[in-house]
Scaffold this motif. Structure first.
Motif, PDB file in Angstrom:
ATOM      1  N   ASP A 129     -19.619 -25.464 -12.827  1.00 14.59           N
ATOM      2  CA  ASP A 129     -19.304 -24.071 -13.140  1.00 14.59           C
ATOM      3  C   ASP A 129     -18.477 -24.011 -14.418  1.00 14.59           C
ATOM      4  OD1 ASP A 129     -20.566 -22.961 -10.845  1.00 14.59           O
ATOM      5  OD2 ASP A 129     -18.832 -23.538  -9.627  1.00 14.59           O
ATOM      6  N   GLY A 130     -18.802 -23.036 -15.261  1.00 14.83           N
ATOM      7  CA  GLY A 130     -18.081 -22.927 -16.522  1.00 14.83           C
ATOM      8  C   GLY A 130     -17.957 -21.489 -16.985  1.00 14.83           C
ATOM      9  N   HIS A 131     -17.192 -21.314 -18.063  1.00 13.22           N
ATOM     10  CA  HIS A 131     -16.855 -19.988 -18.585  1.00 13.22           C
ATOM     11  C   HIS A 131     -16.839 -20.076 -20.104  1.00 13.22           C
ATOM     12  CE1 HIS A 131     -14.853 -16.151 -19.114  1.00 13.22           C
ATOM     13  NE2 HIS A 131     -14.781 -15.967 -17.796  1.00 13.22           N
ATOM     14  N   ALA A 132     -17.420 -19.068 -20.755  1.00 12.91           N
ATOM     15  CA  ALA A 132     -17.395 -19.049 -22.221  1.00 12.91           C
ATOM     16  C   ALA A 132     -16.026 -18.710 -22.773  1.00 12.91           C
ATOM     17  CB  ALA A 132     -18.428 -18.047 -22.740  1.00 12.91           C
ATOM     18  N   GLU A 133     -15.167 -18.127 -21.949  1.00  8.66           N
ATOM     19  CA  GLU A 133     -13.830 -17.690 -22.365  1.00  8.66           C
ATOM     20  C   GLU A 133     -13.963 -16.699 -23.526  1.00  8.66           C
ATOM     21  OE1 GLU A 133     -11.979 -21.464 -23.056  1.00  8.66           O
ATOM     22  OE2 GLU A 133     -11.673 -21.840 -20.922  1.00  8.66           O
ATOM     23  N   ASP A 134     -13.205 -16.880 -24.593  1.00  9.48           N
ATOM     24  CA  ASP A 134     -13.274 -15.955 -25.729  1.00  9.48           C
ATOM     25  C   ASP A 134     -14.276 -16.414 -26.784  1.00  9.48           C
ATOM     26  OD1 ASP A 134     -11.308 -14.273 -24.663  1.00  9.48           O
ATOM     27  OD2 ASP A 134      -9.693 -15.477 -25.545  1.00  9.48           O
ATOM     28  N   ASP A 135     -15.118 -17.362 -26.436  1.00 13.17           N
ATOM     29  CA  ASP A 135     -16.035 -17.963 -27.408  1.00 13.17           C
ATOM     30  C   ASP A 135     -17.470 -17.518 -27.184  1.00 13.17           C
ATOM     31  OD1 ASP A 135     -13.842 -19.499 -28.278  1.00 13.17           O
ATOM     32  OD2 ASP A 135     -14.278 -21.040 -26.779  1.00 13.17           O
ATOM     33  N   GLU A 136     -18.252 -17.615 -28.253  1.00 18.36           N
ATOM     34  CA  GLU A 136     -19.694 -17.665 -28.090  1.00 18.36           C
ATOM     35  C   GLU A 136     -20.074 -19.135 -28.052  1.00 18.36           C
ATOM     36  OE1 GLU A 136     -21.726 -15.736 -31.275  1.00 18.36           O
ATOM     37  OE2 GLU A 136     -20.760 -16.915 -32.857  1.00 18.36           O
ATOM     38  N   VAL A 137     -21.086 -19.464 -27.247  1.00 17.33           N
ATOM     39  CA  VAL A 137     -21.378 -20.861 -26.932  1.00 17.33           C
ATOM     40  C   VAL A 137     -22.877 -21.111 -27.027  1.00 17.33           C
ATOM     41  CG1 VAL A 137     -21.193 -22.688 -25.185  1.00 17.33           C
ATOM     42  CG2 VAL A 137     -19.418 -20.920 -25.329  1.00 17.33           C
ATOM     43  N   PHE A 138     -23.249 -22.188 -27.707  1.00 16.68           N
ATOM     44  CA  PHE A 138     -24.584 -22.755 -27.562  1.00 16.68           C
ATOM     45  C   PHE A 138     -24.492 -23.909 -26.565  1.00 16.68           C
ATOM     46  CE2 PHE A 138     -25.991 -21.186 -31.910  1.00 16.68           C
ATOM     47  CZ  PHE A 138     -26.975 -20.349 -31.405  1.00 16.68           C
TER      48      PHE A 138
END
Length: 244
Positions: free
Chosen positions: A52-61
């Motif tokens: 399980d994960g979260h992008a937080e305040d980022d955009e993610v590839f």
């Protein structure tokens, strides 16, 4: 220019997962000095264990570099699959199949590897929202040179992604490592090969020559360039992430 080597013994504990994952590539501003391209990390996850994960305040590839995995993407932890469920495969293994997921800031995901899976995460911090998306690679027919499998630089706000296969024929092959990316971009080029790379090297703009090996990553600050020299009959895969 900086040449960053992997550490295949590096472990990283994952919340809710009993066995730590290997994280051979762990690159962020502390070793690049970049302001826009926040990080590139590559994990090796065991088969069948959800992450399980979260992008937080980022955009993610999120990029599958080895293996196959299912990824559920949502807009909140209360509904982690609200956007959709997708199957991703290693970007070099199959043409015309999804290999990359884009997560906007604050998105959540659950990734479940079907096999042992190597997964790369590239991040840039941005307040701008883009739609979640999945991108497929394509096979190329070039027998020599750089064959682009995916060129994605329009969807994200800051991040760009270039996946390529490089094939040297009977002669040495020299390639501009920036690969057409804008001179002002911060850029990381991760290089892999299924076989040991004999005599491959980087030539920097100031004339230095450095040996390069599989799993090394090259960091190019804005306006820096480097030339990759590949010996005959050598195949490489390159994962390039950048922020403009």
């Amino acid at each position: 220019m900086k040449l960053i080597h992997p550490d295949h013994e590096r472990l990283y504990p994952l919340p809710g997962v009993a066995v730590p994952a290997h994280r051979p590539v762990d690159i962020d501003g502390s070793n690049t000095g970049f302001q826009r391209l926040r990080s590139l990390r590559i994990y090796r996850f065991p088969a069948g264990v959800p992450v399980d994960g979260h992008a937080e305040d980022d955009e993610v590839f999120l990029i599958l570099t080895e293996g196959t995995a299912t990824v559920q993407i949502g807009i909140s932890e209360a509904d982690p699959a609200s956007v959709g469920t997708f199957t991703l495969s290693a970007f070099h293994a199959h043409g015309d199949r999804p290999s990359v997921a884009y997560l906007p800031p604050h998105a959540v995901y659950r990734l479940t590897p079907h096999t042992i899976a190597d997964v790369a995460y590239a991040r840039a911090t941005t307040p701008h929202q883009r739609e979640t998306a999945v991108f497929s690679t394509r096979r190329h027919s070039a027998k020599e040179g750089r064959g682009v499998l995916l060129d994605q630089r329009n969807h994200a706000h800051l991040l760009g992604l270039l996946l390529a296969e490089i094939v040297a024929g009977r002669e040495d092959l020299e390639l501009d490592l920036r690969g057409g990316v804008a001179p002002g971009a911060e850029l990381l080029v991760h290089i892999q090969s299924e076989n040991p790379i004999a005599s491959a090297s980087l030539q920097t703009s100031n004339g230095d020559t450095l040996p390069i090996h599989s799993w090394d990553t090259v960091a190019l600050a804005p306006n820096e360039t480097a030339t990759l020299r590949i010996p005959p009959r050598t195949d490489l895969l390159t994962l390039t992430v950048f922020a403009e």
